[in-house]
Structure formats: structure tokens, C-alpha cells
Design an enzyme around this catalytic site. Sequence first.
Site, PDB file in Angstrom:
ATOM      1  N   GLN A 286      -4.843  -1.506   9.284  1.00  0.00           N
ATOM      2  CA  GLN A 286      -4.752  -2.835   8.675  1.00  0.00           C
ATOM      3  C   GLN A 286      -5.413  -3.880   9.586  1.00  0.00           C
ATOM      4  O   GLN A 286      -5.104  -3.972  10.770  1.00  0.00           O
ATOM      5  CB  GLN A 286      -3.279  -3.199   8.441  1.00  0.00           C
ATOM      6  CG  GLN A 286      -3.060  -4.523   7.764  1.00  0.00           C
ATOM      7  CD  GLN A 286      -3.611  -4.555   6.329  1.00  0.00           C
ATOM      8  OE1 GLN A 286      -3.394  -3.644   5.539  1.00  0.00           O
ATOM      9  NE2 GLN A 286      -4.334  -5.612   6.001  1.00  0.00           N
TER      10      GLN A 286
ATOM     11  N   ASP B  39     -11.228   2.839   3.700  1.00  0.00           N
ATOM     12  CA  ASP B  39     -11.615   1.422   3.623  1.00  0.00           C
ATOM     13  C   ASP B  39     -13.133   1.276   3.511  1.00  0.00           C
ATOM     14  O   ASP B  39     -13.636   0.193   3.217  1.00  0.00           O
ATOM     15  CB  ASP B  39     -11.137   0.690   4.889  1.00  0.00           C
ATOM     16  CG  ASP B  39     -10.193  -0.452   4.579  1.00  0.00           C
ATOM     17  OD1 ASP B  39      -9.998  -0.752   3.386  1.00  0.00           O
ATOM     18  OD2 ASP B  39      -9.659  -1.048   5.534  1.00  0.00           O
TER      19      ASP B  39
ATOM     20  N   LYS C 207       0.841  -1.200   0.000  1.00  0.00           N
ATOM     21  CA  LYS C 207       0.000   0.000   0.000  1.00  0.00           C
ATOM     22  C   LYS C 207       0.874   1.247   0.000  1.00  0.00           C
ATOM     23  O   LYS C 207       0.622   2.196  -0.751  1.00  0.00           O
ATOM     24  CB  LYS C 207      -0.942  -0.009   1.212  1.00  0.00           C
ATOM     25  CG  LYS C 207      -2.093  -0.993   1.026  1.00  0.00           C
ATOM     26  CD  LYS C 207      -2.866  -1.291   2.298  1.00  0.00           C
ATOM     27  CE  LYS C 207      -3.888  -2.390   2.005  1.00  0.00           C
ATOM     28  NZ  LYS C 207      -4.556  -2.918   3.190  1.00  0.00           N
TER      29      LYS C 207
END
Length: 298
Positions: free
Chosen positions: A98, A121, A54
Site C-alpha cells: 500500500q 498493482d 481490499k
Amino acid sequence: MSASIIDGKAIAADLRSRLRHAVTTLKTAHGQAPTLAVVLVGDDPASQVYVRNKARQSEEVGMGSIEHRLGQDTKQDVLVALVRTLNADPEVDGILVQLPLPAHIDEATIIEEIDPAKDVDGLTEASAGRLVLGKPGLRPCTPTGCVILARQVLGDLGGKSCVIVGRSILVGKPAAFLFLEQNSTVTIAHSRTRDLPALCRRADILVAAVGRAQMIKGSWIKPGATVIDVGINRIDAPERGAGKTRLVGDVDYDQASAIAGAITPVPGGVGPMTIACLLRNTVLAACARRGWPQPEDI
Ligand code: NDP
């Protein structure tokens, strides 16, 4: 008949190249680049790889990238404090924590701490509510990738019959609302669905998000259908040598590709789209927060 392969790697690379162009234009116009902050707690090897990718891909498209790595035994209130600091930081446009988090930390509590304006997200209750209500907002990355891939094959998805196997918060449910947003006629299947093969055979678009290796057989596929396989499963591969494994999807690829019109491979289908959509969300979040016009071609 043999299905065409939906090349997620190439489609993700194309999206990243459009993002790179958009980021350059935004930087020139406003003197600032959209910035993504990624938080990793603990030492899960797969998560470390994801976070590294990422950060690398953010930098490749010219975005700012901030990484916070915290130890496995980090206390929940320390993580909450970090998320609040990132919420308050005007330079940060997107926050990604994460998952999975270590067992002593409550994931839902942490997700809810993220400012919905920076929720790249798309997992906060606010983002989920906006999706269900059809309001603008940040959409979850993996299901957004599924829609982009299906559109790449079919163009307009209006009126298509779309069956989504799986109803998780991460994939199945948001995928259903995203395909509905595209005017597809959506059915969600799950572990209690009766006669799943017959249901799948009605699908013009079949999205598999189950987490069971090769569960969906060729005979379940409508001839010519578009098959989007989200599943990532590791199975033994003795043909590669003793103790070797390989990745497969939720669809029996060899069988399905003889019947489907188009199909995503695993790996190289949905997976690469997820990070590209995360970067896209960061650009969208930056534009919405900072009052910049949204680039048209991303
Ligand atoms: P979950 O385990 O959270 O959900 C699985 C869903 O499948 C559940 O809704 C479950 O139904 C349903 N299901 C399980 N068994 C059956 C069955 N026999 N028949 C019909 N439905 C069934 O998984 P996720 O949604 O998080 O992930 C799904 C897959 O996608 C996994 O392989 C995961 O690794 C992969 N994935 C890939 C990503 C990518 O970037 N490519 C990103 C995220 C996930 P019920 O609700 O009734 O239990």
C-alpha cells in the site's frame, strides 16, 4: 441534454460477481483459490481504510487474503525481506504494497522488489515495459478501470479521439497506453500543454487525472463526449454545515454533465473500479503463474 451517469459502483459490483464465479470454478478445478497479500506500513488512516476494503472484497469474491501490518518505523530492509518472502511463497499470487510508504522508505526500491508475476498493482518496471511493448502482463488498476468504464458506454473504442489530462506513472501514462491498446487515438496533456480547453474539446473520450478540484469546465467538453473523472479532491462544503467537506473530481460535474454524453460521478465512478481491477489482476496472476486456463468472462 443531460449526460448519462456511468455507475462505477454497479459496474464494479458486476465485475466482482463475475470474479466470484471464476474463483469458484478455479477452486473446484484446482482445489486452490487465488490469494492476495497486502502489506501496510504505518498508520495512515486513508491507507488503513483502503487495505481493509481490499481484504474484505478479496474474501467476498472467495479469494485468499493475507494481511501484513508493519509499524511506522519499520526499516526498509525489513520490508524488502517481507516482499522477498511473499515472492517465494507459492501460495501467494498477488502482492500489493500500500502506497504511500513512510518517508524513510524508498518506494521505487520496494516496488522493484516485487516479482513481476505477482505485481497486481502493475507498477514494476517489468509491468510498465510490457504495457509499452504491447506484451501480456499485469496492468495498473485505476487506468484499467477507466478503459472498462469507457467500453461500457462506447463498446469498441477503436478510432475514438482520447485526451488524457495528466501524465503520472500511476494513472496518466498507463491510461494512455491502455487506450492505445484499444486503438483509440491518444493525446496526453499535462501542466505545460497549450490551450488545454481547445484540446479537450476534440476528445470523444476525456480522461481527467490531474488532482485539481473541478478544473475541467463544461465549455471544455465536446458535446456528447464520454468523460472519465479520475480525480479525488476534498473541498470545503459550507452548505453541509460549518467545517464540513465533500469529495469532487477534476471535472466540474454540474457543468460537464449538461454537455457530455456520459460521465463518471465522484465518488462512485472510477474509485470502485480500482479495487475490482486489483482482484481481477490477482485472478489473472494466479492463472498465469499456476498454468490454469484464464476464465473468459472477467
Ligand atoms: P499526480 O499529481 O501524480 O499527477 C497529476 C498530473 O496532472 C501531472 O501529470 C501534472 O502535469 C498534471 N497537471 C497538474 N496541473 C495541471 C494543469 N493545470 N493542467 C494540466 N495538467 C496538469 O496525480 P495522480 O495521477 O496520482 O492522480 C491524479 C488524480 O487522480 C488525483 O486527484 C488522485 O487523487 C486521483 N486518483 C484516483 C484514484 C482512484 O482510484 N479513483 C487512483 C489514483 C489517483 P505535470 O506532469 O506537467 O506536472
